[in-house]
Design an enzyme around this catalytic site. Structure first.
Site, PDB file in Angstrom:
ATOM      1  N   ARG A 236       0.838  -1.290  -0.106  1.00  0.00           N
ATOM      2  CA  ARG A 236       0.155   0.135   0.053  1.00  0.00           C
ATOM      3  C   ARG A 236       0.831   1.419  -0.118  1.00  0.00           C
ATOM      4  O   ARG A 236       0.690   2.274  -1.073  1.00  0.00           O
ATOM      5  CB  ARG A 236      -0.988   0.002   1.189  1.00  0.00           C
ATOM      6  N   GLY A 260      -8.827  12.670   4.196  1.00  0.00           N
ATOM      7  CA  GLY A 260      -8.641  11.504   5.180  1.00  0.00           C
ATOM      8  C   GLY A 260      -7.088  11.290   5.349  1.00  0.00           C
ATOM      9  O   GLY A 260      -6.528  10.103   4.923  1.00  0.00           O
ATOM     10  N   ASP A 282      -8.701  15.712   7.994  1.00  0.00           N
ATOM     11  CA  ASP A 282      -9.184  14.638   8.478  1.00  0.00           C
ATOM     12  C   ASP A 282      -9.996  15.034   9.750  1.00  0.00           C
ATOM     13  O   ASP A 282      -9.849  15.641  10.633  1.00  0.00           O
ATOM     14  CB  ASP A 282      -7.955  13.858   9.089  1.00  0.00           C
ATOM     15  N   SER A 284     -10.718  12.629  12.379  1.00  0.00           N
ATOM     16  CA  SER A 284     -10.397  11.766  13.542  1.00  0.00           C
ATOM     17  C   SER A 284      -9.323  12.541  14.355  1.00  0.00           C
ATOM     18  O   SER A 284      -8.701  13.583  13.809  1.00  0.00           O
ATOM     19  CB  SER A 284      -9.666  10.469  13.165  1.00  0.00           C
ATOM     20  N   ILE A 310     -14.626  16.411   5.346  1.00  0.00           N
ATOM     21  CA  ILE A 310     -14.411  17.138   3.984  1.00  0.00           C
ATOM     22  C   ILE A 310     -16.010  17.867   3.530  1.00  0.00           C
ATOM     23  O   ILE A 310     -15.679  18.976   2.906  1.00  0.00           O
ATOM     24  CB  ILE A 310     -13.781  16.301   3.065  1.00  0.00           C
ATOM     25  N   GLU A 311     -16.947  17.053   3.879  1.00  0.00           N
ATOM     26  CA  GLU A 311     -18.115  17.838   3.463  1.00  0.00           C
ATOM     27  C   GLU A 311     -18.666  18.894   4.470  1.00  0.00           C
ATOM     28  O   GLU A 311     -19.693  19.636   3.914  1.00  0.00           O
ATOM     29  CB  GLU A 311     -19.141  16.601   3.584  1.00  0.00           C
ATOM     30  N   GLU A 326      -6.160   7.722   0.357  1.00  0.00           N
ATOM     31  CA  GLU A 326      -6.095   6.325   0.629  1.00  0.00           C
ATOM     32  C   GLU A 326      -7.285   5.885   1.179  1.00  0.00           C
ATOM     33  O   GLU A 326      -7.659   5.869   2.418  1.00  0.00           O
ATOM     34  CB  GLU A 326      -4.672   5.834   1.411  1.00  0.00           C
ATOM     35  N   GLU A 335     -16.870   1.077   4.273  1.00  0.00           N
ATOM     36  CA  GLU A 335     -16.523   2.292   4.873  1.00  0.00           C
ATOM     37  C   GLU A 335     -17.064   3.381   4.068  1.00  0.00           C
ATOM     38  O   GLU A 335     -17.317   4.584   4.666  1.00  0.00           O
ATOM     39  CB  GLU A 335     -15.188   2.456   5.478  1.00  0.00           C
TER      40      GLU A 335
END
Length: 528
Positions: A236, A260, A282, A284, A310-311, A326, A335
């Site tokens: 990844r 994210g 992000d 979180s 982001i919204e 990612e 998700e």
């Protein structure tokens, strides 16, 4: 959320006596006189379900509800097949939520009160909770009984029960038909009108989730452990690094949006590749660690960190040249983070801009692993000498995420979905696809496995691709396994035709519902 009724069910004035539910004859008058003779302080009253009138019994209350509010408790109980606990939940639901009669009469299965929280009484000593709901299933008048024990209307009662059962079945079928019709209408609308991603219903599914509804998802990314696992996934992380470092012309002097961002690894790759500005977003809590990481690497002049969805956030620029993210989950779409990337593309990507990764595919492959199937399914047939086979109904519908041994593969893979992030819309992420698996071995087919491949292609001088398939290097995504309830034999060279449908779970739009048809058998799985 149901609409609220005008009354709160807590009034204090006793209204005129309503009509009784049943015609009890002259005896009713004597009972009323006896009741009037009781001391006022000894009487127990209960409020109406929809206004502030008080009554001396459940029967009086229900009669009032039927005459004054057009709410028939008898019909409600029979319509939904309510027994003792279902009736209790119904009463407490109405007491607690104060819905309108119109709302209550419009409800079809599943009912909103089927939750344990509605077993707790809202009113102390509520007479309606002391009412025996079984009385509503009994004949109104007592028929003459012959010496042999048969009543004169036995056959009529049996016919009535049969009619009620058929009515309940018809109600359920009608509810399912209405739901299917609504889905068809939405599909047709999206197909014909090519609804913009900012306005289609699927878009708002993720964008409109409230903090308390989406908190678990974001909190899971607040702990360092999940980021450590992803960073240590070399397939990844090195694929992203190679794409960015080997294609610096895509990032040189560009404004980049990282959706994210997590620890900020992709943002730092982009900054090192020459980006003029990187905006990293992000929701979180890991973002606070990302701030320290950016400062430690002296990239704070290039990378701007913003905490939020982001919204919902406001970016310091109107448009960006490149979006990186990612976003991939198990079976690619778990998700639903791609929804957020597509939202960002629609709102912030400049004309001629690019989204990476840009191409993704989902594939299926047939699996023969009899021992694994026995360990998960046949195990329940004999557990320390006890038959627990009923547990299979709970085990089989759950998709399993684990590494598939490539030696157990018995077919060539088949692509079931191709996504171009530059052209796809959120409504495209729920889909159905026919497929054919061409078997390569004679064996017992016990499962179907799903995985995805990722491509960095658009404008790339050096194309980068990686796979999460069972024949490639292991990744943290592993593979998604759909165990078959009934394995079946196949011969090498056969063409196994099937169909798969993937859509978001209405109750949790970040999870997936997958329906798989293979060998004339259909099974629905959840990925959550």
């Amino acid at each position: 959320m149901c609409s609220l009724a005008a009354g709160n069910g807590q009034g204090a004035e006793l209204g005129p006596e309503p009509l009784e539910l049943s015609d009890s004859g002259d005896d009713a008058g004597w009972e009323d006189e006896d009741a009037d003779a009781e001391p006022a302080q000894g009487r127990q009253h209960t409020p109406c379900l929809f206004c502030d009138r008080l009554f001396r019994s459940a029967e009086e209350t229900f009669s009032h509800c039927k005459l004054e509010h057009q709410f028939n408790i008898d019909g409600m109980v029979h319509k939904h097949g309510l027994e003792f606990y279902g009736y209790i939940k119904l009463i407490n639901f109405i007491r607690l939520k104060n819905p309108t009669v119109e709302y209550m009469n419009s409800i079809y299965n599943p009912v909103p009160w089927d939750k344990d929280e509605y077993l707790k009484p809202v009113l102390e000593d509520d007479l309606l909770l002391q009412f025996d709901v079984e009385d509503l299933y009994e004949p109104v008048s007592a028929p003459f009984t012959y010496p042999n024990g048969l009543s004169e209307n036995t056959s009529a009662v049996e016919k009535l029960k049969l009619m009620e059962a058929r009515a309940l079945s018809a109600e359920a079928a009608l509810a399912r038909a209405r739901e299917d019709l609504q889905k068809m209408k939405q599909f047709a609308q999206d197909f014909v009108m090519n609804v913009d991603v900012r306005t289609c219903s699927s878009t708002t599914t993720i964008a409109d989730l409230q903090e308390d509804e989406d908190g678990v998802y974001f909190s899971s990314y607040g702990h360092y452990g999940i980021h450590e696992e992803m960073l240590k996934d070399k397939v990844r992380t090195e694929s992203y690094r190679d794409f960015i470092y080997q294609n610096p012309h895509i990032f040189k002097d560009k404004v980049v949006l990282d959706v994210g961002c997590g620890t900020g690894i992709l943002s730092m790759f982009a900054a090192k590749a020459g980006a003029k500005k990187v905006i990293a977003v992000d929701q979180s809590e890991i973002l606070y660690q990302a701030m320290d990481i950016i400062r430690l690497n002296k990239l704070e002049d290039t990378i701007v960190l913003i905490k939020g969805k982001i919204e919902e956030v406001s970016l310091p620029v109107e448009k960006v040249d490149v979006i990186i993210s990612e976003w991939m989950g198990y079976f690619l779409l778990f998700e639903s983070m791609l929804d957020s990337v597509l939202y960002a593309k629609s709102k912030y990507l400049a004309k001629g801009g690019s989204v990476y990764p840009d191409i993704c595919t989902i594939s299926l492959v047939a699996v023969s692993d009899v021992s694994k199937h026995a360990d998960r399914i046949a195990f329940w047939d004999d557990v320390y000498g006890f038959n627990m086979s009923c547990m299979k109904k709970a085990v089989i519908p759950e998709a399993v995420v684990e590494v598939v041994d490539h030696k157990t593969l018995i077919s060539d893979p088949c692509d079931i979905k191709h996504i171009d992030c530059h052209t796809t819309s959120i409504s495209d992420l729920e889909f159905s696809s026919d497929f054919t698996l061409r078997t390569t071995k004679t064996a017992m087919c016990t499962a179907v496995a799903g995985y995805f491949d990722i491509y960095f292609e658009k404008n790339c001088h050096n194309r980068v691709v990686f796979s999460t398939g069972p024949q490639s290097t292991k990744t943290h995504w592993k593979q998604t396994i759909f165990l078959l309830e009934k394995p079946f034999p196949v011969k090498a060279g056969e063409a196994l035709k099937g169909k798969i449908t993937v859509h978001k779970n209405k109750k949790d739009p970040r999870s997936l519902i997958v329906t798989l048809t293979l060998n004339s058998s259909t099974q629905t799985y959840s990925l959550q």
